[in-house]
Design an enzyme around this catalytic site. Structure first.
Site, PDB file in Angstrom:
ATOM      1  N   CYS A 144       0.949  -1.168  -0.026  1.00 47.60           N
ATOM      2  CA  CYS A 144       0.056   0.062   0.072  1.00 47.60           C
ATOM      3  C   CYS A 144       0.840   1.216   0.046  1.00 47.60           C
ATOM      4  O   CYS A 144       1.568   1.384   1.111  1.00 47.60           O
ATOM      5  CB  CYS A 144      -0.908  -0.060   1.298  1.00 47.60           C
ATOM      6  SG  CYS A 144      -1.848   1.517   1.228  1.00 47.60           S
ATOM      7  N   CYS A 179      -0.688   4.227   2.514  1.00 47.27           N
ATOM      8  CA  CYS A 179      -0.551   4.179   3.770  1.00 47.27           C
ATOM      9  C   CYS A 179      -0.155   2.821   4.201  1.00 47.27           C
ATOM     10  O   CYS A 179       0.997   2.624   4.215  1.00 47.27           O
ATOM     11  CB  CYS A 179      -1.905   4.492   4.477  1.00 47.27           C
ATOM     12  SG  CYS A 179      -3.189   3.982   3.741  1.00 47.27           S
ATOM     13  N   SER A 180      -1.100   1.896   4.779  1.00 42.54           N
ATOM     14  CA  SER A 180      -0.525   0.659   5.131  1.00 42.54           C
ATOM     15  C   SER A 180      -1.762  -0.244   5.097  1.00 42.54           C
ATOM     16  O   SER A 180      -1.984  -1.268   6.066  1.00 42.54           O
ATOM     17  CB  SER A 180       0.162   0.366   6.289  1.00 42.54           C
ATOM     18  OG  SER A 180      -0.589   1.077   7.519  1.00 42.54           O
ATOM     19  N   CYS A 181      -2.754  -0.308   4.002  1.00 40.18           N
ATOM     20  CA  CYS A 181      -3.806  -1.018   4.036  1.00 40.18           C
ATOM     21  C   CYS A 181      -3.199  -2.555   3.832  1.00 40.18           C
ATOM     22  O   CYS A 181      -2.426  -2.774   3.177  1.00 40.18           O
ATOM     23  CB  CYS A 181      -4.564  -0.775   2.809  1.00 40.18           C
ATOM     24  SG  CYS A 181      -5.210   0.749   2.629  1.00 40.18           S
TER      25      CYS A 181
END
Lengths: 198, 105, 99
Positions: free
Chosen positions: A103, A106-108
């Site tokens: 991602c 962000c950090s999906c």
């Protein structure tokens, strides 16, 4: 940070923020300590073992695998996994195509299946480089792909979450689902590793 | 940051502390999950993280950024005020660790 | 296409060639910078979802926007790409960012 009784360490600024925010929200009746504790426990139970179970089932049940690839969310529901808002896309590794998930915004991450993402998944280096030089990034994880293998990078930018369905190693004929699940690591389901039978 | 030059990926792991897990839980509850009241969206979480100073990514931990963002959203939405937060932070600092938070930490 | 008033039905179908709008407005945007201006092929329609640009600003996110997975050829996205010429990159992009 771990505190021993009688040996308290001072809060960091952000820990102080957490305690303050939480206490204010509790005082205002917005959340309760019990709700917070319950969710912490629920999150602790979400580990890569959940995802590994899905992969092992797909390896042993072709009908399930087809349904899982058609709709990852429905596949999880079929196995009784609590999915909440998860919209899951399962991407299959083949002898010609290797999938890897990142991602960049962000950090999906498929938290319902893998838990909280590892530190490196959220790092600037992984997020910056995986879309542009995936082969180099994978080699830094010790995964050397041959030049014929096509790499498919999935940038998880919006509402979908991705799980890589790795290839079942050849030497695993006759293995139980449980034994198969034991070789499916978190990194295999992100796509930075492949399962090994030994 | 996708595609920007960056260094080697270090496969670092981090065992999350209890306070970090509580930040995660607050995000879930405040987003309307698990019977919580929906008082924020994940997009607001992201927007407020993006609004942090450029060096925040190197200087702050993951849940440092989250707790900052969630707190900003609660202020922006009028759920809490800056003044209340300041008073509460001072109170807790003076108190030392409360029995509850010491137990839960 | 205007995101604020557009109907939420999908304008594209799998296999369609699309181009990501090359635009750099302010606000909270889920279209990565690196992919703006590039062309790819619709891989699938993911469904319709609240518009994140609105949801980020304490609004309803309505009208919902169709979301697509768009497949790009790596060699088209990165000048001098060194990997296999068949390498691809798939990105989720909302309809109002596609033309």
């Amino acid at each position: 940070m771990k505190e021993e009784s009688g040996n308290y360490q001072p809060y960091s600024y952000f820990q102080l923020m957490e305690v303050s925010l939480r206490e204010l929200l509790v005082e205002k009746g917005i959340v309760t300590d019990a709700q917070v504790a319950e969710e912490v426990e629920a999150m602790r139970k979400r580990t890569p073992a959940v995802g590994a179970g899905v992969v092992a089932k797909a390896w042993t049940d072709p009908g399930f695998k087809a349904r899982l690839l058609a709709d990852g969310t429905l596949g999880c529901i079929e196995l009784g996994i609590e999915v909440a808002a998860l919209k899951l896309v399962v991407v299959e590794n083949t002898p010609d195509v290797h999938n890897v998930v990142v991602c960049t915004l962000c950090s999906c991450y498929p938290r319902m299946l893998l838990g909280i993402p590892p530190e490196w998944y959220k790092s600037r280096n992984y997020r910056s480089r995986t879309v542009r030089e995936p082969r180099e990034v994978l080699s830094e994880f010790g995964l050397q792909l041959n030049e014929q293998m096509k790499i498919r990078v999935h940038d998880s930018t919006a509402d979908m979450r991705y799980l890589v369905l790795p290839m079942r190693p050849a030497e695993t004929d006759g293995w139980s689902e449980e034994r198969l699940a034991s070789i499916v690591t978190r990194d295999c389901m992100i796509g930075v590793a492949v399962p090994k039978s030994h | 940051m996708g595609g920007l030059p960056a260094g080697k990926v270090e496969p670092t792991e981090h065992d999350y502390g209890e306070w970090e897990r509580r930040v995660d839980a607050l995000m879930v509850l405040l987003s309307g999950g698990k019977g919580g009241k929906r008082l924020m969206t994940v997009d607001e979480l992201r927007k407020n993280i993006e609004a942090l100073p450029p060096d925040a990514y190197d200087r702050m931990g993951y849940y440092d950024r989250w707790v900052t963002s969630i707190t900003q959203i609660m202020i922006q939405r009028g759920v809490i005020t800056t003044e209340e937060l300041g008073l509460k932070m001072a109170e807790i600092e003076n108190r030392g660790q409360s029995p509850i938070s010491a137990k839960a930490s | 296409m205007k995101s604020g008033s557009a109907p939420d039905f999908p304008r594209f179908k799998p296999g369609d060639v699309v181009r990501v709008r090359k635009a750099y407005p302010l606000g909270h945007i889920r279209t990565p910078f690196y992919i703006r201006g590039h062309s790819g092929v619709i891989e699938r329609i993911c469904g319709t979802f609240g518009n994140p640009e609105e949801l980020a600003q304490q609004r309803s996110g309505e009208p919902k926007q169709p979301l697509y997975r768009v497949r790009f050829q790596q060699k088209d996205v990165w000048p001098g790409y060194k990997g296999n010429p068949g390498d691809v990159l798939e990105v989720e992009i909302f309809q109002h960012w596609l033309e």
